[in-house]
Scaffold this motif. Structure first.
Motif, PDB file in Angstrom:
ATOM      1  N   LYS A 187       0.841  -1.206   0.000  1.00  0.00           N
ATOM      2  CA  LYS A 187       0.000   0.000   0.000  1.00  0.00           C
ATOM      3  C   LYS A 187       0.874   1.253   0.000  1.00  0.00           C
ATOM      4  CE  LYS A 187      -4.210  -1.664   2.172  1.00  0.00           C
ATOM      5  NZ  LYS A 187      -3.931  -2.954   2.836  1.00  0.00           N
ATOM      6  N   GLU A 188       2.067   1.130   0.591  1.00  0.00           N
ATOM      7  CA  GLU A 188       2.936   2.300   0.734  1.00  0.00           C
ATOM      8  C   GLU A 188       3.696   2.625  -0.544  1.00  0.00           C
ATOM      9  OE1 GLU A 188       2.955  -0.222   3.257  1.00  0.00           O
ATOM     10  OE2 GLU A 188       1.379   1.060   4.125  1.00  0.00           O
ATOM     11  N   LYS A 189       4.259   1.571  -1.161  1.00  0.00           N
ATOM     12  CA  LYS A 189       5.041   1.871  -2.366  1.00  0.00           C
ATOM     13  C   LYS A 189       5.124   0.686  -3.318  1.00  0.00           C
ATOM     14  CE  LYS A 189       9.620   0.480  -1.162  1.00  0.00           C
ATOM     15  NZ  LYS A 189      11.018   0.730  -1.081  1.00  0.00           N
ATOM     16  N   ALA A 190       5.450   1.035  -4.543  1.00  0.00           N
ATOM     17  CA  ALA A 190       5.598  -0.016  -5.556  1.00  0.00           C
ATOM     18  C   ALA A 190       6.855   0.260  -6.361  1.00  0.00           C
ATOM     19  CB  ALA A 190       4.386  -0.027  -6.476  1.00  0.00           C
ATOM     20  N   THR A 191       7.658  -0.787  -6.538  1.00  0.00           N
ATOM     21  CA  THR A 191       8.839  -0.629  -7.388  1.00  0.00           C
ATOM     22  C   THR A 191       8.491  -1.046  -8.812  1.00  0.00           C
ATOM     23  OG1 THR A 191       9.567  -2.852  -6.852  1.00  0.00           O
ATOM     24  CG2 THR A 191      10.453  -1.074  -5.498  1.00  0.00           C
ATOM     25  N   VAL A 192       9.122  -0.384  -9.741  1.00  0.00           N
ATOM     26  CA  VAL A 192       8.871  -0.682 -11.150  1.00  0.00           C
ATOM     27  C   VAL A 192      10.205  -0.907 -11.859  1.00  0.00           C
ATOM     28  CG1 VAL A 192       7.835   0.142 -13.302  1.00  0.00           C
ATOM     29  CG2 VAL A 192       6.865   0.860 -11.103  1.00  0.00           C
ATOM     30  N   LYS A 193      10.291  -2.029 -12.537  1.00  0.00           N
ATOM     31  CA  LYS A 193      11.479  -2.302 -13.353  1.00  0.00           C
ATOM     32  C   LYS A 193      11.026  -2.542 -14.781  1.00  0.00           C
ATOM     33  CE  LYS A 193      14.263  -4.684  -9.900  1.00  0.00           C
ATOM     34  NZ  LYS A 193      15.699  -4.855 -10.003  1.00  0.00           N
ATOM     35  N   VAL A 194      11.836  -2.047 -15.698  1.00  0.00           N
ATOM     36  CA  VAL A 194      11.475  -2.227 -17.095  1.00  0.00           C
ATOM     37  C   VAL A 194      12.678  -2.777 -17.857  1.00  0.00           C
ATOM     38  CG1 VAL A 194      10.831  -1.031 -19.221  1.00  0.00           C
ATOM     39  CG2 VAL A 194       9.753  -0.395 -17.057  1.00  0.00           C
ATOM     40  N   ALA A 195      12.446  -3.851 -18.612  1.00  0.00           N
ATOM     41  CA  ALA A 195      13.460  -4.322 -19.550  1.00  0.00           C
ATOM     42  C   ALA A 195      12.938  -4.017 -20.945  1.00  0.00           C
ATOM     43  CB  ALA A 195      13.691  -5.818 -19.373  1.00  0.00           C
ATOM     44  N   GLY A 196      13.741  -3.341 -21.738  1.00  0.00           N
ATOM     45  CA  GLY A 196      13.291  -2.969 -23.076  1.00  0.00           C
ATOM     46  C   GLY A 196      14.232  -3.502 -24.137  1.00  0.00           C
ATOM     47  N   ASN A 240      17.896  -2.122 -19.147  1.00  0.00           N
ATOM     48  CA  ASN A 240      17.140  -2.367 -17.909  1.00  0.00           C
ATOM     49  C   ASN A 240      17.022  -1.070 -17.133  1.00  0.00           C
ATOM     50  OD1 ASN A 240      16.624  -5.344 -17.758  1.00  0.00           O
ATOM     51  ND2 ASN A 240      18.814  -5.292 -18.231  1.00  0.00           N
ATOM     52  N   GLN A 241      15.818  -0.765 -16.743  1.00  0.00           N
ATOM     53  CA  GLN A 241      15.607   0.480 -16.002  1.00  0.00           C
ATOM     54  C   GLN A 241      14.933   0.187 -14.668  1.00  0.00           C
ATOM     55  OE1 GLN A 241      13.230   2.425 -19.101  1.00  0.00           O
ATOM     56  NE2 GLN A 241      14.925   3.857 -19.390  1.00  0.00           N
ATOM     57  N   ASP A 242      15.505   0.786 -13.611  1.00  0.00           N
ATOM     58  CA  ASP A 242      14.877   0.732 -12.286  1.00  0.00           C
ATOM     59  C   ASP A 242      14.253   2.082 -12.050  1.00  0.00           C
ATOM     60  OD1 ASP A 242      15.235  -1.724 -11.140  1.00  0.00           O
ATOM     61  OD2 ASP A 242      17.334  -1.305 -10.639  1.00  0.00           O
ATOM     62  N   LEU A 243      12.966   2.124 -11.905  1.00  0.00           N
ATOM     63  CA  LEU A 243      12.344   3.439 -11.712  1.00  0.00           C
ATOM     64  C   LEU A 243      12.211   3.754 -10.231  1.00  0.00           C
ATOM     65  CD1 LEU A 243      11.210   2.293 -14.576  1.00  0.00           C
ATOM     66  CD2 LEU A 243       9.825   4.358 -14.437  1.00  0.00           C
ATOM     67  N   LYS A 244      12.140   5.029  -9.940  1.00  0.00           N
ATOM     68  CA  LYS A 244      11.920   5.427  -8.549  1.00  0.00           C
ATOM     69  C   LYS A 244      10.578   4.874  -8.094  1.00  0.00           C
ATOM     70  CE  LYS A 244      11.953   9.621  -6.863  1.00  0.00           C
ATOM     71  NZ  LYS A 244      11.844  10.790  -7.757  1.00  0.00           N
ATOM     72  N   PRO A 245      10.517   4.277  -6.896  1.00  0.00           N
ATOM     73  CA  PRO A 245       9.255   3.669  -6.464  1.00  0.00           C
ATOM     74  C   PRO A 245       8.087   4.654  -6.486  1.00  0.00           C
ATOM     75  CG  PRO A 245      11.033   3.121  -4.948  1.00  0.00           C
ATOM     76  CD  PRO A 245      11.591   4.117  -5.905  1.00  0.00           C
ATOM     77  N   VAL A 246       6.935   4.120  -6.755  1.00  0.00           N
ATOM     78  CA  VAL A 246       5.712   4.928  -6.727  1.00  0.00           C
ATOM     79  C   VAL A 246       5.163   4.878  -5.300  1.00  0.00           C
ATOM     80  CG1 VAL A 246       3.382   5.176  -7.661  1.00  0.00           C
ATOM     81  CG2 VAL A 246       5.241   4.336  -9.121  1.00  0.00           C
ATOM     82  N   LYS A 247       4.977   6.046  -4.704  1.00  0.00           N
ATOM     83  CA  LYS A 247       4.455   6.066  -3.327  1.00  0.00           C
ATOM     84  C   LYS A 247       2.928   5.963  -3.334  1.00  0.00           C
ATOM     85  CE  LYS A 247       8.257   7.958  -0.915  1.00  0.00           C
ATOM     86  NZ  LYS A 247       8.812   9.145  -1.635  1.00  0.00           N
ATOM     87  N   GLN A 248       2.396   5.309  -2.306  1.00  0.00           N
ATOM     88  CA  GLN A 248       0.949   5.131  -2.186  1.00  0.00           C
ATOM     89  C   GLN A 248       0.283   4.808  -3.534  1.00  0.00           C
ATOM     90  OE1 GLN A 248       1.552   8.165   0.270  1.00  0.00           O
ATOM     91  NE2 GLN A 248       1.681   6.389   1.635  1.00  0.00           N
ATOM     92  N   PRO A 249       0.699   3.727  -4.121  1.00  0.00           N
ATOM     93  CA  PRO A 249       0.118   3.418  -5.443  1.00  0.00           C
ATOM     94  C   PRO A 249      -1.372   3.107  -5.327  1.00  0.00           C
ATOM     95  CG  PRO A 249       1.330   1.528  -4.572  1.00  0.00           C
ATOM     96  CD  PRO A 249       1.582   2.653  -3.616  1.00  0.00           C
ATOM     97  N   PRO A 257     -10.144  -1.755 -10.704  1.00  0.00           N
ATOM     98  CA  PRO A 257      -9.028  -2.147 -11.576  1.00  0.00           C
ATOM     99  C   PRO A 257      -8.253  -0.926 -12.082  1.00  0.00           C
ATOM    100  CG  PRO A 257     -11.139  -2.440 -12.693  1.00  0.00           C
ATOM    101  CD  PRO A 257     -11.464  -1.931 -11.336  1.00  0.00           C
ATOM    102  N   TYR A 258      -7.542  -0.334 -11.185  1.00  0.00           N
ATOM    103  CA  TYR A 258      -6.854   0.921 -11.505  1.00  0.00           C
ATOM    104  C   TYR A 258      -5.661   0.636 -12.404  1.00  0.00           C
ATOM    105  CZ  TYR A 258      -5.156   5.653 -10.941  1.00  0.00           C
ATOM    106  OH  TYR A 258      -4.764   6.947 -11.195  1.00  0.00           O
ATOM    107  N   LEU A 259      -5.635   1.271 -13.545  1.00  0.00           N
ATOM    108  CA  LEU A 259      -4.538   1.058 -14.486  1.00  0.00           C
ATOM    109  C   LEU A 259      -3.675   2.298 -14.652  1.00  0.00           C
ATOM    110  CD1 LEU A 259      -6.161  -0.947 -17.440  1.00  0.00           C
ATOM    111  CD2 LEU A 259      -4.628  -1.814 -15.658  1.00  0.00           C
ATOM    112  N   LEU A 282      -0.219  -1.028 -16.782  1.00  0.00           N
ATOM    113  CA  LEU A 282       0.449  -1.414 -15.539  1.00  0.00           C
ATOM    114  C   LEU A 282      -0.561  -1.385 -14.400  1.00  0.00           C
ATOM    115  CD1 LEU A 282       2.930  -1.926 -13.695  1.00  0.00           C
ATOM    116  CD2 LEU A 282       3.322   0.535 -13.689  1.00  0.00           C
ATOM    117  N   GLY A 283      -0.615  -2.469 -13.680  1.00  0.00           N
ATOM    118  CA  GLY A 283      -1.483  -2.517 -12.500  1.00  0.00           C
ATOM    119  C   GLY A 283      -0.634  -2.927 -11.320  1.00  0.00           C
ATOM    120  N   PHE A 284      -0.778  -2.226 -10.219  1.00  0.00           N
ATOM    121  CA  PHE A 284      -0.022  -2.605  -9.022  1.00  0.00           C
ATOM    122  C   PHE A 284      -0.857  -3.542  -8.170  1.00  0.00           C
ATOM    123  CE2 PHE A 284       1.958   1.646  -9.862  1.00  0.00           C
ATOM    124  CZ  PHE A 284       3.228   1.158 -10.156  1.00  0.00           C
ATOM    125  N   ARG A 285      -0.361  -4.728  -7.971  1.00  0.00           N
ATOM    126  CA  ARG A 285      -1.046  -5.686  -7.105  1.00  0.00           C
ATOM    127  C   ARG A 285      -0.053  -6.749  -6.698  1.00  0.00           C
ATOM    128  NH1 ARG A 285       0.859  -8.283 -10.748  1.00  0.00           N
ATOM    129  NH2 ARG A 285      -0.178  -9.543 -12.308  1.00  0.00           N
TER     130      ARG A 285
END
Ligand code: GCB
Ligand code: CA
Length: 895
Positions: A187-196, A240-249, A257-259, A282-285
């Protein structure tokens, strides 16, 4: 391919119109194409929409060619150009201007074909695109056999895609080229990684900037990352990208179904010019399966209840437009479901897109069904399809399970060679393990699953309950075998034996032909009432057991299965909706249980044409309904159900209140006195001061109890012999009632017994489809050894019709890819019968030999006028010359 729309710098446009099509080989391609007898079609297209429904067994499985002239803008000369296929079944070769540009194996996954080097860019110049598609049986390609139809053709959309030479790769198993993971979500944060995956097909090295932007629903950027890379000429690379975590996603869930949208944009680092962009959802779950407590999403418990879905639709085969497919996911959501088993193969991209949007969790699987071929090619094709499935659908938040191998031990090969069979089992387990390993490596964030059929010991023995993370059971206790009462104990046994293994009921269901009804429903009678009972029990038993994580109805809708006979040939009737998605009663039952909002529906609300015999105690009915403005007091009393999630409901029939009934397990039931003609039926329930109503009209065909009574005007009698079920003939607007033993003043058979099917295939009546009619159930049951048929009609003019079909013998059927209870199919013996038929003493049919005169399983209807005099009524006599006389249906009409 982008799951959402393409961005700047990239063009994606459908090329579905005006393809030329030819069903057959073009042996000298590319020469002689002009000489071919082309017809013009639009995509999506299948060449089997019609031949899968005709009387001839089988359907065209072979080559079909498609051809189209395409003008390519000269401005694309410096671009890369692709053809992108969402699916074609199942072996495909793509030619551009006579040269082979690509190929693909597997009928259910997408593929993209780079075509640039074969194109002519001159102004006004045409390019010939030719696609050879083959849906033959190929032992090296899954699926080998299954209970569905393998429609051939380019049955999904085709797109032209134009990109800059520097672009996000769309040839990595036809994925979007972008792989998003969210290793930690709370609930507090979500990390996002992207490989392109990036491509530079130009002859120069390029410095580019790749910017990944995560936007919320409002379009506000919540996190972003830019990476500058150097791409050598003619190379590919992965960043590969590590994004700054999303707070309170905002979390993604069935209720909400929040997208978010992830835009990956490629810029020229020097000029800042946008070269390419791809969008992904992208859905955080976060989620887990617990072997004791079931499934949790975002730490909240959910009982996963939903259905499987096949991709075909009435009249269209598998060539179904996107908009129609989206409706299926909506239908599931409206049922109150939170789960879709995308079975038995990956489906159109719009399915998972819609599940993301509507909050439906999913399992997706590859079509390795019933059996394998122990060849390297089969294993390779299986694994590649599996990889395509994962990569193409990687970013869908709705997907939580990758599955493979459906009922792979159904009637296993080599049953007479035990040692060879052990090797076969070993090879199955080996392939399963390879797919398992591949999946866990490709996607460590999701679960794996194998759906087995009820042969519990066998799957354990071969190891298929150990290899995957989740065990699925396809269970038909009370359908193909035993009784619905055995369902709960089966689950309990799994839980006792494998307490560490989460369990999902990946299939359960019972056929319901919407034309068939019964008040004494039985296994295999195909009545809506039996299916309702089946679903009522199954849902209740699953709900009772917290360790059962999920239940998936087989199936959301009826679907094509060409090899099936039975009451509706070529169709599997286990849908809770019909082939064109009209709900059957069980659909409403699920709504009553799964929907959160107040709900009330008449169970068989689509059964509008009904009939029955007037109650015996004439004139004593407590109410006197009025139908068609004509007063009468004869009624036929029949059970009537309402499904509701409210505590009680009331029923009003023709303006008369039948009282409140408590809803027990979501069901309120009444005995309804139906009058002849139109009956108005209203169901009402109240909740918090609001009224909820459902309404239907039943056109009721009342048949008098005594044929000479005048309380009910006698018009016609339509009787199914050897049957306890009713059949509704919508076309002729006729209601067929079950037969009875003759009683004075009424009608019925004298002598004989109900036809029983002497085969280890299971069926109510015969499972053979009947030639020469669409009303198969009229002919599929019969009275065998019948002596007389009597009807005590008053004197007058009548027409009678005697319906016959020989139900025994015929071509032996090969073992069908369904019928989980049975072993190999075997044919019952042909019985020889020759008989005479007399009507009131007059010989009307002499030496009738159905098999010889008409062949097996052909509808024969003998119609004749009869004058009844001297108060003798009607008496039809059957005299055996050889074997036992039969009668399948009896009709009597007053002239
Ligand atoms: C199954 C199969 C499914 C069939 C179903 C049935 O277990 O997995 O493909 O359609 O049974 O109706 O027999
Ligand atoms: Ca589509």
């Amino acid at each position: 391919m982008p799951v959402l729309a393409a961005g700047n710098g990239r063009l994606k446009i459908s090329v579905n119109e005006a393809w030329q099509f030819y069903k057959g080989e073009i042996p000298q391609f590319p020469a002689k194409v002009a000489a071919v007898d082309w017809e013009t079609v639009s995509l999506p297209h299948t060449w089997n929409a019609e031949d899968v429904m005709d009387d001839k067994p089988g359907y065209y499985r072979g080559v079909g060619w498609y051809r189209k002239m395409l003008h390519i803008s000269p401005s694309y000369k410096d671009k890369d150009v692709f053809l992108y296929f969402e699916g074609a079944n199942q072996e495909v070769e793509v030619y551009v201007n006579g040269q082979k540009a690509g190929e693909h194996i597997g009928g259910y996954t997408r593929f993209s074909v780079p075509i640039k080097k074969y194109l002519k860019f001159g102004k006004g110049e045409q390019n010939e695109i030719a696609v050879k598609v083959n849906n033959r049986f190929n032992e090296d390609i899954p699926t080998l056999t299954a209970d569905f139809t393998f429609f051939g053709g380019i049955y999904r959309d085709v797109y032209l895609v134009v990109t800059d030479p520097v672009h996000i790769d769309l040839t990595d198993y036809a994925s979007s080229g972008i792989y998003i993971t969210t290793p930690e979500v709370s609930k507090e944060k979500a990390t996002v990684k992207v490989a392109g995956k990036l491509v530079n097909s130009s002859p120069q090295k390029r410095r580019i900037k790749v910017v990944t932007t995560v936007k919320d629903k409002q379009g506000k950027t919540v996190t972003e990352k830019a990476t500058v890379v150097q791409l050598a000429a003619g190379t590919r690379t992965t960043i590969n990208q590590d994004l700054k975590p999303v707070k309170q996603p905002n979390l993604w869930s069935p209720e909400d179904p929040y997208l978010y949208t992830v835009a990956t944009t490629v810029y020229d680092a020097a000029t800042g010019k946008e070269l390419d962009q791809v969008l992904n959802p992208l859905g955080f779950r976060w989620f887990r399966f617990d072997p004791k407590e079931g499934f949790f999403l975002n730490d909240k418990h959910y009982k996963l209840i939903g259905a499987s879905r096949h991709q075909d639709f009435k009249g269209l085969g598998n060539a179904v437009p996107d908009a129609r497919q989206i409706q299926d996911v909506k239908l599931l959501k409206e049922m109150g479901a939170n789960f879709l088993r995308v079975a038995h193969y990956p489906q159109d991209p719009v399915i998972l897109e819609t599940c993301d949007r509507l909050g439906i969790l999913t399992a997706v699987e590859v079509p390795i069904i019933n059996r394998i071929t122990e060849s390297e090619a089969f294993a390779d094709n299986s694994k590649r399809t599996h990889l395509e499935m994962i990569r193409q659908n990687y970013n869908h938040p709705s997907v939580i399970i990758w599955a493979y191998m459906n009922e792979i031990l159904l009637r296993p090969r080599y049953k007479d060679e035990p040692e060879r069979q052990q090797v076969y089992f070993h090879n199955i387990a080996k392939l399963a393990q390879e797919i398992e390993d591949l999946t866990r490596k490709e996607d460590p964030y999701r679960y794996t699953m194998i759906p087995n059929h009820g042969a519990y010991e066998l799957y354990n023995k071969v190891g298929l309950t150990k290899i995957p993370m989740l065990v699925g059971w396809n269970l038909y206790l009370g359908w193909y075998s035993r009784s619905v009462d055995d369902f709960g104990p089966f689950l309990d046994q799994h839980h006792r034996d494998m307490p560490e293994k989460p369990v999902l009921v990946t299939e359960y269901g019972a056929d319901a032909d919407p034309r068939i009804h019964s008040f004494t429903p039985e296994r295999f009678d195909k009545s809506e009432e039996y299916a309702s009972m089946f679903h009522e029990v199954y849902l209740r038993e699953m709900m009772k057991r917290p360790f059962v994580a999920a239940g998936m109805i087989w199936n959301l809708a009826d679907f094509n299965s060409e090899t099936r006979g039975e009451t509706m040939p070529h169709i599997n009737n286990k849908g809770v909706t019909t082939l064109d998605r009209v709900p059957k009663a069980p659909y409403y039952y699920y709504q009553a249980h799964l929907r959160q909002d107040p709900f009330l529906k008449i169970a068989s609300r689509n059964w509008t044409l009904r009939g029955g015999i007037a109650d015996k105690a004439e004139g004593t009915a407590s109410i006197k309904p009025v139908a068609n403005g004509q007063a009468g007091n004869s009624v036929s009393t029949q059970p009537f159900k309402v499904y509701t999630n409210l505590s009680q409901a009331e029923l009003i029939v023709n303006g008369v209140k039948l009282g409140m009934q408590k809803a027990v397990g979501g069901v309120s039931e009444w005995q309804v006195p139906f009058a002849n003609g139109i009956n108005q039926i209203e169901a009402v329930a109240e909740d918090a001061g609001n009224l909820y109503k459902d309404f239907m009209e039943v056109d009721f065909r009342l048949v008098p109890y005594q044929l000479n009574a005048n309380d009910v005007p006698f018009e016609e009698l339509n009787i199914l012999l050897g049957s306890k079920r009713m059949f509704i003939d919508e076309l002729n607007q006729q209601v067929w009632l079950p037969d009875q033993a003759y009683r004075a003043g009424g009608w019925g058979h004298v002598g004989g017994e109900i036809f029983t099917f002497k085969s280890n295939r299971q069926s109510y009546g015969t499972d053979k489809s009947i030639f020469g009619t669409d009303n198969d159930p009229i002919y599929q049951t019969q009275q065998v050894g019948i002596e007389k048929y009597k009807a005590d009609v008053p004197d007058g003019q009548y027409e009678i019709t005697l319906h016959f079909a020989e139900l025994t013998g015929g071509e032996p059927k090969e073992a069908l890819p369904y019928n989980l209870g049975g072993t190999e199919a075997e044919e019952e013996k042909a019985e020889e019968r020759i008989f005479d038929v007399y009507v009131n003493g007059l010989l009307v049919l002499e030496d009738l030999n159905l098999a010889r005169e008409y062949g097996v399983a052909r509808a024969v209807a003998k119609k004749m006028p009869v004058t009844v005099t001297g108060s003798k009524g009607l008496e039809i006599t059957f005299e055996a010359k050889k074997g036992k006389p039969v009668l399948n249906g009896f009709q009597l009409r007053k002239l």
